[in-house]
Design an enzyme around this catalytic site. Structure first.
Site, mmCIF file in Angstrom:
data_model
loop_
_atom_site.group_PDB
_atom_site.id
_atom_site.type_symbol
_atom_site.label_atom_id
_atom_site.label_comp_id
_atom_site.label_asym_id
_atom_site.label_seq_id
_atom_site.Cartn_x
_atom_site.Cartn_y
_atom_site.Cartn_z
ATOM 1 N N TYR A 161 -2.338 -1.341 9.929
ATOM 2 C CA TYR A 161 -2.281 -1.882 9.223
ATOM 3 C C TYR A 161 -0.536 -1.173 7.992
ATOM 4 O O TYR A 161 -0.386 -2.040 7.134
ATOM 5 C CB TYR A 161 -3.196 -1.189 8.317
ATOM 6 C CG TYR A 161 -3.283 -1.232 7.026
ATOM 7 C CD1 TYR A 161 -3.535 -2.986 6.392
ATOM 8 C CD2 TYR A 161 -3.556 -0.297 5.893
ATOM 9 C CE1 TYR A 161 -3.828 -2.789 5.061
ATOM 10 C CE2 TYR A 161 -3.657 -0.408 4.640
ATOM 11 C CZ TYR A 161 -4.482 -1.711 4.312
ATOM 12 O OH TYR A 161 -4.206 -2.294 2.536
ATOM 13 N N SER A 211 0.709 -1.174 0.364
ATOM 14 C CA SER A 211 -0.220 0.446 -0.172
ATOM 15 C C SER A 211 1.408 1.048 0.188
ATOM 16 O O SER A 211 2.053 0.823 0.629
ATOM 17 C CB SER A 211 -0.755 0.036 1.530
ATOM 18 O OG SER A 211 -1.408 1.663 0.855
HETATM 19 N N1 LIG Z 1 -8.822 -1.185 -1.370
HETATM 20 C C1 LIG Z 1 -8.104 0.028 -0.727
HETATM 21 O O1 LIG Z 1 -8.391 0.806 -1.310
HETATM 22 C C2 LIG Z 1 -6.824 -0.581 -0.701
HETATM 23 C C3 LIG Z 1 -5.618 0.642 -1.066
HETATM 24 C C4 LIG Z 1 -4.553 -0.241 -0.551
HETATM 25 C C5 LIG Z 1 -3.922 -1.392 -0.816
HETATM 26 N N2 LIG Z 1 -4.678 -2.270 -0.177
HETATM 27 C C6 LIG Z 1 -4.919 -4.160 -0.383
HETATM 28 O O2 LIG Z 1 -5.424 -4.366 -1.630
HETATM 29 C C7 LIG Z 1 -5.228 -5.549 -0.781
HETATM 30 C C8 LIG Z 1 -7.211 -5.539 -2.037
HETATM 31 O O3 LIG Z 1 -7.736 -4.916 -1.002
HETATM 32 P P1 LIG Z 1 -9.341 -5.540 -1.867
HETATM 33 O O4 LIG Z 1 -10.270 -4.214 -0.910
HETATM 34 O O5 LIG Z 1 -9.812 -6.129 -3.100
HETATM 35 O O6 LIG Z 1 -10.193 -6.114 -0.468
HETATM 36 P P2 LIG Z 1 -11.345 -5.891 0.251
HETATM 37 O O7 LIG Z 1 -12.336 -5.921 -0.933
HETATM 38 O O8 LIG Z 1 -11.838 -5.627 1.160
HETATM 39 O O9 LIG Z 1 -11.647 -8.065 0.376
HETATM 40 C C9 LIG Z 1 -10.410 -9.039 1.209
HETATM 41 C C10 LIG Z 1 -10.198 -10.104 0.420
HETATM 42 O O10 LIG Z 1 -9.249 -10.698 0.968
HETATM 43 C C11 LIG Z 1 -9.872 -12.160 1.367
HETATM 44 N N3 LIG Z 1 -9.607 -12.679 2.186
HETATM 45 C C12 LIG Z 1 -9.600 -11.938 3.366
HETATM 46 N N4 LIG Z 1 -9.169 -12.891 4.443
HETATM 47 C C13 LIG Z 1 -8.275 -13.622 3.649
HETATM 48 C C14 LIG Z 1 -8.731 -15.427 4.654
HETATM 49 N N5 LIG Z 1 -8.387 -15.574 6.386
HETATM 50 N N6 LIG Z 1 -7.949 -16.240 3.535
HETATM 51 C C15 LIG Z 1 -8.128 -15.790 1.879
HETATM 52 N N7 LIG Z 1 -8.562 -14.549 1.319
HETATM 53 C C16 LIG Z 1 -8.600 -13.819 3.442
HETATM 54 C C17 LIG Z 1 -11.254 -12.071 0.989
HETATM 55 O O11 LIG Z 1 -11.644 -13.461 0.103
HETATM 56 P P3 LIG Z 1 -13.145 -14.208 0.670
HETATM 57 O O12 LIG Z 1 -14.035 -13.540 1.499
HETATM 58 O O13 LIG Z 1 -13.283 -14.735 -0.633
HETATM 59 O O14 LIG Z 1 -12.484 -15.634 1.311
HETATM 60 C C18 LIG Z 1 -11.381 -10.689 -0.354
HETATM 61 O O15 LIG Z 1 -11.386 -11.137 -1.212
HETATM 62 C C19 LIG Z 1 -5.285 -6.072 0.239
HETATM 63 O O16 LIG Z 1 -3.936 -6.304 0.618
HETATM 64 C C20 LIG Z 1 -5.594 -4.841 0.605
HETATM 65 O O17 LIG Z 1 -4.513 -3.899 2.351
HETATM 66 C C21 LIG Z 1 -6.487 -1.784 -0.307
#
Ligand SMILES: NC(=O)c1ccc[n+]([C@@H]2O[C@H](COP(=O)([O-])OP(=O)(O)OC[C@H]3O[C@@H](n4cnc5c(N)ncnc54)[C@H](OP(=O)(O)O)[C@@H]3O)[C@@H](O)[C@H]2O)c1
Length: 277
Positions: free
Chosen positions: A170, A157
């Protein structure tokens, strides 16, 4: 190299990728992009039924999706998934570690001081982001080491470069993901093969359902004070949209970036480059 040569780099026909977090707001876009580029794709989820429904709605190219139960913090479930993937496709060429996220209880606020942040929430966030990247890299990186070829993409991030206020665990966990990305890139190249690459992307501010009402007003859609501050520090003057990640992700996963390893690519509209002056 001409246009045809460049396009060919992004045709992932015959290759098998594994994605964790492939059902998330950003992860889903990567899932769609990999399927669109003809890759076979194993999608690991704690809720395979919901993941299966999601996949049905995506357009796809020549590759096949395979939804499997998998928890990034349960190595046994990852080992079982790896056996199924190798059984089905016979190879693993790439891994995307997109599972991750924050927990509101690991965040300081006017009513929650840093000194009182519950250990459980701190542990949850550091485990999910850091261990949740390391364990799948062990399990799905091993066949790549054995074959001498592969690619891993982690999700860091931009707050790993400079931490944002409030989200102590985080920020620390994503900084560790950045460090681990560099470590694993060197380790894989030196110990196994110079044809294994490990990189990360660092998404900036994406307007998602989780943060929409922190950044914009529920009734008017206008920016909140926090949203305004972010916008003032984003040279490209907008929030990211999930599809903004796709070009960077496909470049890092494809042979187009074959001499690139150990980098963390910011996809943040310039946020991390701007000092504010
Ligand atoms: N959204 C943002 O603005 C943002 C910004 C910077 C970085 N990020 C990073 O980008 C990545 C993707 O973010 P996102 O926004 O797509 O996330 P999200 O919408 O919150 O979804 C979280 C994902 O993580 C999976 N997950 C959570 N706990 C898990 C576990 N114990 N085992 C397996 N899968 C697990 C969930 O899968 P299931 O529920 O299907 O198991 C889901 O697909 C993350 O690493 C996040 O920290 C996001």
């Amino acid at each position: 190299m001409n246009l045809q040569d460049v396009s060919r780099q992004y045709d992932l026909s015959g290759r098998t990728f594994v994605i964790t977090g492939g059902t998330g707001v950003l992860g889903r876009e990567v899932t769609a992009a990999l399927l669109g580029c003809n890759a076979h794709l194993a999608i690991l989820s704690r809720n395979p039924e919901a993941a299966e429904k999601m996949i049905q709605q995506l357009p796809r190219g020549g590759g096949r999706p395979l939804v499997l139960r998998g928890d990034v913090l349960d190595k046994k479930s990852l080992d079982i998934a790896a056996r199924s993937i190798l059984g089905e496709f016979g190879r693993i060429d790439g891994l995307v570690n997109a599972a991750g996220g924050n927990n509101p209880h690991g965040t300081t606020s006017p009513t929650m001081s840093f000194f009182d942040l519950p250990e459980e929430a701190l542990r949850f966030v550091t485990d999910l982001n850091l261990l949740g990247t390391i364990l799948p890299s062990q399990v799905f990186g091993k066949p790549m080491a054995e074959k001498g070829e592969g690619v891993i993409l982690n999700f860091s991030s931009m707050n790993a470069f400079r931490p944002l206020t409030r989200i102590a665990a985080y920020s620390a966990a994503k900084a560790a993901v950045t460090n681990f990305t560099q470590w694993l890139a060197v380790h894989m190249a030196q110990e196994y093969s110079a044809r294994i690459r490990v990189n990360a992307i660092a998404p900036g501010f994406f307007l998602t359902e989780q943060n929409r009402f922190l950044l914009t007003d529920r009734d008017t859609g206008a920016l909140t004070a926090r949203g305004k501050k972010i916008m003032e520090h984003t040279p490209l003057a907008r929030f990211g949209q999930p599809e903004d990640l796709v070009g960077a992700v496909l470049w890092l996963l494809s042979p187009a970036s074959r001499f690139v390893t150990g980098i963390v690519l910011a996809v943040d509209g310039g946020f991390s480059a701007y000092s504010g002056v």
